[in-house]
Design a protein around this motif. Structure first.
Motif: not given
Ligand code: GDP
Length: 297
Positions: A135, A137, A153, A149-150, A160
């Motif tokens: 993933m 961002s 994850g 997001l990290a 990420t």
């Protein structure tokens, strides 16, 4: 709060003489109740009107079987019509991720649940399909979103892309692609920047990222509680970026699901998933029957 549609309709039909077929008058009074139910479920006026017309055609003259009341019969016709409109994809939960690494572009307004949904889908792909997911961002304006997001994850055990300060969205997308190719990933998900409103810069950036990544899926995340706004957002994103499906979030909330009907009727885009809470497992593939039941109350 809401009166159940079947109860309402039986109220209407109790006042009418029972006949073997639904007379146009019976149908008209029933449809007035259906209309109220749709509007209470936040279906747009125009969509409700077209929907009522379609139901009217099917219901007028339909014979009433002995086992059901006229009210139940109309409810069934309305239910079937709802399911028909809501159904957009035979297998909404199957993401097109052949030819690894397959890019998935996530777009939507800030606060719609885009980052959360990115992580939820990554977890699903990992657990249900055994996919190796990366993933990234692209929200360079909001370091907190990149951090979020990290953190997600790490929580779900999905990699990420490391954050490099000063990089722009295109550079990040390219780096994600390289990392995904060399790292043996099946899928890489690009969580694009969100804004509170659609503006030219937001669209331009999403379009530029799309051109670099050439995504297999472009999923638009919209807040299912925002009704008509959600539909306007979807039309605009589809027009400018092109989306392959919609994820409706906050369907665990109080809303009646009318946004789903307007979304399908206006944009024609399939609804692929619904978000049902903040937890990482709170997502399921779209079921037309479930939303139809919710709209009818
Ligand atoms: P983004 O700005 O679009 O990336 O939105 P976020 O993913 O940060 O989500 C904003 C807030 O909505 C967070 O508090 C999420 O936990 C919450 N959220 C996301 N999806 C859902 C959902 O389906 N149901 C509920 N109740 N909350 C959600």
């Amino acid at each position: 709060m809401f009166e159940n549609l079947s109860e309402r309709l039986s109220g209407v039909f109790d006042r009418l003489t029972k006949q073997g077929a639904l007379s146009p008058e019976d149908v008209k009074s029933a449809l007035r109740e259906v209309r109220v139910a749709l509007l209470e479920a936040d279906v747009s006026l125009e969509v409700a009107r077209d929907f009522i017309k379609a139901v009217e055609k099917k219901a007028t003259g339909a014979s009433v079987t002995k086992s059901v009341t006229p009210g139940q019969q109309v409810v069934k016709i309305v239910h079937d019509e709802l399911v028909g409109v809501l159904t957009g994809d035979e297998d909404p939960g199957r993401l097109k991720i052949d030819n690894p690494p397959a890019p998935i572009l996530m777009v939507g307004l800030q606060g719609s649940g885009k980052t959360t949904t990115t992580a939820k889908l990554a977890k699903r792909l990992k657990e249900r399909e055994g996919k190796k997911v990366l993933m990234a961002s692209l929200d360079t304006n909001r370091p907190a979103a990149m951090e979020q997001l990290a953190i997600l994850g790490a929580q779900i055990g999905v990699d990420t892309l490391p954050i490099v300060k000063g990089e722009d969205a295109i550079a990040i997308a390219k780096r994600a692609k390289t990392q995904a190719s060399f790292g043996g990933y099946d899928v890489y998900m690009l969580d694009t920047a969100g804004r509170l409103h659609i503006d030219a810069e937001l669209i331009a950036q999403a379009a530029a990222v799309r051109d670099v990544a050439n995504p297999r899926e472009t999923l638009l995340v919209v807040d299912g509680l925002t009704g008509q706004d959600a539909v306007n957002v979807a039309e605009e994103f589809d027009d400018k970026i092109g989306v392959s499906g919609v994820v409706l979030t906050r369907m665990d909330g109080d809303g009646r699901g009318g946004a789903a009907l307007s979304m399908r009727a206006v944009t024609g885009k399939p609804i692929r998933f619904v978000g049902l809470g903040e937890k990482m497992d709170a997502i399921e593939e779209f079921h037309a029957e479930r939303i139809a039941g919710r709209i009818l109350g």
